[in-house]
Design a protein around this motif. Structure first.
Motif, mmCIF file in Angstrom:
data_model
loop_
_atom_site.group_PDB
_atom_site.id
_atom_site.type_symbol
_atom_site.label_atom_id
_atom_site.label_comp_id
_atom_site.label_asym_id
_atom_site.label_seq_id
_atom_site.Cartn_x
_atom_site.Cartn_y
_atom_site.Cartn_z
ATOM 1 N N THR A 247 0.839 -1.201 0.000
ATOM 2 C CA THR A 247 0.000 0.000 0.000
ATOM 3 C C THR A 247 0.871 1.247 0.000
ATOM 4 O OG1 THR A 247 -1.771 -1.132 1.209
ATOM 5 C CG2 THR A 247 -1.743 1.277 1.295
ATOM 6 N N ILE A 248 0.608 2.127 -0.952
ATOM 7 C CA ILE A 248 1.334 3.401 -1.027
ATOM 8 C C ILE A 248 0.398 4.494 -0.530
ATOM 9 C CG2 ILE A 248 2.612 4.993 -2.502
ATOM 10 C CD1 ILE A 248 3.837 2.165 -2.248
ATOM 11 N N ASP A 249 0.637 4.951 0.691
ATOM 12 C CA ASP A 249 -0.221 5.978 1.281
ATOM 13 C C ASP A 249 -0.148 7.268 0.471
ATOM 14 O OD1 ASP A 249 -1.101 4.390 3.390
ATOM 15 O OD2 ASP A 249 0.645 4.882 4.627
ATOM 16 N N GLY A 250 -1.297 7.739 0.025
ATOM 17 C CA GLY A 250 -1.353 8.974 -0.752
ATOM 18 C C GLY A 250 -1.073 8.790 -2.224
ATOM 19 N N GLY A 251 -0.703 7.575 -2.632
ATOM 20 C CA GLY A 251 -0.380 7.331 -4.031
ATOM 21 C C GLY A 251 -1.615 7.364 -4.917
ATOM 22 N N GLY A 252 -1.457 7.906 -6.126
ATOM 23 C CA GLY A 252 -2.541 7.968 -7.090
ATOM 24 C C GLY A 252 -2.419 6.872 -8.127
ATOM 25 N N HIS A 253 -3.090 7.081 -9.242
ATOM 26 C CA HIS A 253 -3.098 6.046 -10.278
ATOM 27 C C HIS A 253 -1.859 6.110 -11.159
ATOM 28 C CE1 HIS A 253 -5.063 2.945 -12.615
ATOM 29 N NE2 HIS A 253 -4.786 3.591 -13.717
ATOM 30 N N ASN A 254 -1.281 7.285 -11.334
ATOM 31 C CA ASN A 254 -0.181 7.433 -12.299
ATOM 32 C C ASN A 254 1.105 7.970 -11.702
ATOM 33 O OD1 ASN A 254 -1.607 6.614 -14.744
ATOM 34 N ND2 ASN A 254 -2.804 8.486 -14.480
ATOM 35 N N ASN A 255 1.224 7.988 -10.379
ATOM 36 C CA ASN A 255 2.428 8.584 -9.788
ATOM 37 C C ASN A 255 3.184 7.659 -8.846
ATOM 38 O OD1 ASN A 255 0.700 8.528 -7.600
ATOM 39 N ND2 ASN A 255 1.031 10.658 -7.002
ATOM 40 N N LEU A 256 2.904 6.363 -8.879
ATOM 41 C CA LEU A 256 3.543 5.461 -7.920
ATOM 42 C C LEU A 256 5.049 5.383 -8.111
ATOM 43 C CD1 LEU A 256 1.027 2.499 -7.503
ATOM 44 C CD2 LEU A 256 1.148 4.698 -6.318
ATOM 45 N N PHE A 257 5.528 5.579 -9.348
ATOM 46 C CA PHE A 257 6.967 5.508 -9.588
ATOM 47 C C PHE A 257 7.710 6.698 -8.983
ATOM 48 C CE2 PHE A 257 6.498 1.763 -11.764
ATOM 49 C CZ PHE A 257 7.606 1.356 -12.470
ATOM 50 N N SER A 258 7.005 7.695 -8.521
ATOM 51 C CA SER A 258 7.663 8.831 -7.861
ATOM 52 C C SER A 258 7.929 8.545 -6.382
ATOM 53 C CB SER A 258 6.795 10.092 -7.988
ATOM 54 O OG SER A 258 5.575 9.945 -7.260
ATOM 55 N N TYR A 259 7.471 7.407 -5.899
ATOM 56 C CA TYR A 259 7.669 7.033 -4.497
ATOM 57 C C TYR A 259 8.908 6.148 -4.358
ATOM 58 C CZ TYR A 259 3.073 8.869 -3.273
ATOM 59 O OH TYR A 259 1.997 9.696 -3.056
ATOM 60 N N ASP A 260 9.782 6.527 -3.443
ATOM 61 C CA ASP A 260 11.017 5.767 -3.219
ATOM 62 C C ASP A 260 10.721 4.323 -2.848
ATOM 63 O OD1 ASP A 260 12.624 7.930 -3.772
ATOM 64 O OD2 ASP A 260 12.877 8.514 -1.667
ATOM 65 N N ARG A 261 9.655 4.111 -2.120
ATOM 66 C CA ARG A 261 9.327 2.750 -1.686
ATOM 67 C C ARG A 261 9.082 1.828 -2.878
ATOM 68 N NH1 ARG A 261 4.209 0.788 2.075
ATOM 69 N NH2 ARG A 261 4.996 -1.326 2.473
ATOM 70 N N VAL A 262 8.447 2.353 -3.915
ATOM 71 C CA VAL A 262 8.199 1.560 -5.121
ATOM 72 C C VAL A 262 9.501 1.303 -5.862
ATOM 73 C CG1 VAL A 262 7.019 1.513 -7.359
ATOM 74 C CG2 VAL A 262 5.832 2.377 -5.333
ATOM 75 N N GLN A 263 10.287 2.343 -6.025
ATOM 76 C CA GLN A 263 11.563 2.210 -6.731
ATOM 77 C C GLN A 263 12.481 1.205 -6.032
ATOM 78 O OE1 GLN A 263 12.534 3.608 -9.554
ATOM 79 N NE2 GLN A 263 10.946 5.126 -9.941
ATOM 80 N N LYS A 264 12.577 1.304 -4.721
ATOM 81 C CA LYS A 264 13.454 0.406 -3.967
ATOM 82 C C LYS A 264 12.969 -1.035 -4.030
ATOM 83 C CE LYS A 264 15.156 3.919 -0.746
ATOM 84 N NZ LYS A 264 15.158 4.395 0.667
ATOM 85 N N LYS A 265 11.650 -1.216 -3.996
ATOM 86 C CA LYS A 265 11.111 -2.565 -4.060
ATOM 87 C C LYS A 265 11.388 -3.200 -5.419
ATOM 88 C CE LYS A 265 9.000 -6.203 -2.628
ATOM 89 N NZ LYS A 265 9.599 -7.058 -1.584
ATOM 90 N N ILE A 266 11.240 -2.429 -6.488
ATOM 91 C CA ILE A 266 11.552 -2.947 -7.831
ATOM 92 C C ILE A 266 13.025 -3.309 -7.927
ATOM 93 C CG2 ILE A 266 11.761 -2.281 -10.269
ATOM 94 C CD1 ILE A 266 9.125 -0.771 -9.940
ATOM 95 N N ASP A 267 13.890 -2.465 -7.379
ATOM 96 C CA ASP A 267 15.324 -2.762 -7.369
ATOM 97 C C ASP A 267 15.580 -4.096 -6.650
ATOM 98 O OD1 ASP A 267 15.786 -0.419 -8.699
ATOM 99 O OD2 ASP A 267 16.473 0.689 -6.924
ATOM 100 N N THR A 268 14.901 -4.298 -5.521
ATOM 101 C CA THR A 268 15.079 -5.515 -4.738
ATOM 102 C C THR A 268 14.587 -6.741 -5.516
ATOM 103 O OG1 THR A 268 14.836 -4.325 -2.664
ATOM 104 C CG2 THR A 268 14.470 -6.691 -2.603
ATOM 105 N N LEU A 269 13.443 -6.622 -6.153
ATOM 106 C CA LEU A 269 12.880 -7.748 -6.922
ATOM 107 C C LEU A 269 13.793 -8.172 -8.059
ATOM 108 C CD1 LEU A 269 9.117 -6.671 -7.213
ATOM 109 C CD2 LEU A 269 10.081 -8.416 -5.713
ATOM 110 N N LEU A 270 14.404 -7.198 -8.708
ATOM 111 C CA LEU A 270 15.233 -7.515 -9.868
ATOM 112 C C LEU A 270 16.649 -7.945 -9.494
ATOM 113 C CD1 LEU A 270 14.173 -4.644 -12.316
ATOM 114 C CD2 LEU A 270 13.287 -6.978 -12.156
ATOM 115 N N SER A 271 17.034 -7.683 -8.244
ATOM 116 C CA SER A 271 18.402 -8.024 -7.848
ATOM 117 C C SER A 271 18.496 -9.368 -7.142
ATOM 118 C CB SER A 271 18.973 -6.936 -6.938
ATOM 119 O OG SER A 271 18.219 -6.830 -5.746
ATOM 120 N N ARG A 272 17.357 -9.899 -6.714
ATOM 121 C CA ARG A 272 17.423 -11.135 -5.909
ATOM 122 C C ARG A 272 17.520 -12.373 -6.790
ATOM 123 N NH1 ARG A 272 11.349 -11.042 -3.306
ATOM 124 N NH2 ARG A 272 10.158 -11.800 -5.131
#
Length: 272
Positions: A247-272
């Motif tokens: 859950t991204i608190d305050g996140g909208g439909h088209n701005n989730l990639f502006s959240y560090d939490r999303v970016q870091k999670k994608i980095d983690t998924l692709l690095s494991r």
């Protein structure tokens, strides 16, 4: 008597309006739900990152155009590929901005356009969307193993991605702003109609998720007014205990990639 006549006229007017709107919803739903921007077949994309194009011909009238973003230097070869199924707007030009989140992790990003979007041609239908995803996956398998393939779906593409991951092995399924099912999403705004009968599209994301064996990660914002958070949250019941609904608190439909939490999670998924 006059009151009965007035009531009868009002009921008659309601029935006429109900039927007219229902008929419009049935025949015009594609124009209401999807906003493609077509491009001439000989047009040239202008992106700031390296890319190539591939085309898959399904039949004489149907051609799927895929933009393949590559990591570029200093990488000699990519670690894998992200099959990115985009939303209902425009074409790859609108979504190419998100490719760098994956290419910086040394992954290729393949973005196919749906029929009528970009340079892709053919008739737009639920069956064709599934077939396109399968053909893109088969093309990826000529270069990568299943454990090197990440299936990613945003908005409209989330159901398509879930369907693909339910029938083919992959490293990870990632869904951004998904819907529970297309039918239930439309029902939110057309609740007085028998949506299951009127809708040309079902796309039961919830049912597909129950068949996905790969790890699943979902991102959804609490201020998404296109696909409401409470609607997507119902997908939790279809997830495995090890899957994640983030859950991204305050996140909208088209701005989730502006959240560090999303970016870091994608980095983690692709690095494991």
């Amino acid at each position: 008597m006059k009151n009965k006549q007035k009531l009868f006229k009002r009921v008659k007017l309601f029935i006429v309006c109900y039927c007219l709107v229902g008929t419009a919803l049935f025949y015009l739903q594609d124009k209401l739900l999807f906003r493609p921007t077509a491009l001439p077949p000989n047009s040239t994309f202008h992106f700031t990152q390296p890319f190539t194009e591939a085309n898959i011909s399904l039949d004489a009238a149907t051609k799927f155009n895929i933009v393949q973003f590559t990591p570029g230097k200093p990488y000699d070869s990519a670690r894998g590929v992200v099959l990115y199924f985009h939303g209902n707007k425009e074409n790859v030009n609108h979504y190419q901005q998100y490719a760098s989140a994956f290419t910086r992790n040394n992954y290729e990003v393949w973005m196919p356009d749906y029929p009528g979007y970009g340079k892709s041609t053919g008739t737009f239908s639920e069956a064709v969307l599934y077939e396109e995803a399968l053909q893109v996956y088969k093309l990826a398998r000529t270069k990568y193993r299943p454990d090197q393939i990440v299936v990613y779906g945003k908005s409209l593409g989330s159901g398509i991605a879930a369907q693909l991951a339910s029938i083919r092995d992959c490293r990870e399924l990632v869904l951004e702003t998904p819907y529970y099912s297309f039918t239930s999403l439309v029902r939110l705004v057309a609740f007085i109609y028998p949506v299951s009968l009127l809708s040309h599209y079902k796309i039961p994301t919830n049912q597909y998720l129950e068949k996905v064996t790969a790890p699943v990660t979902i991102f959804h914002g609490t201020r998404d007014w296109t696909i409401p958070y409470f609607h997507a949250k119902r997908l939790k019941a279809s997830l495995k205990p090890t899957d994640e609904f983030i859950t991204i608190d305050g996140g909208g439909h088209n701005n989730l990639f502006s959240y560090d939490r999303v970016q870091k999670k994608i980095d983690t998924l692709l690095s494991r």
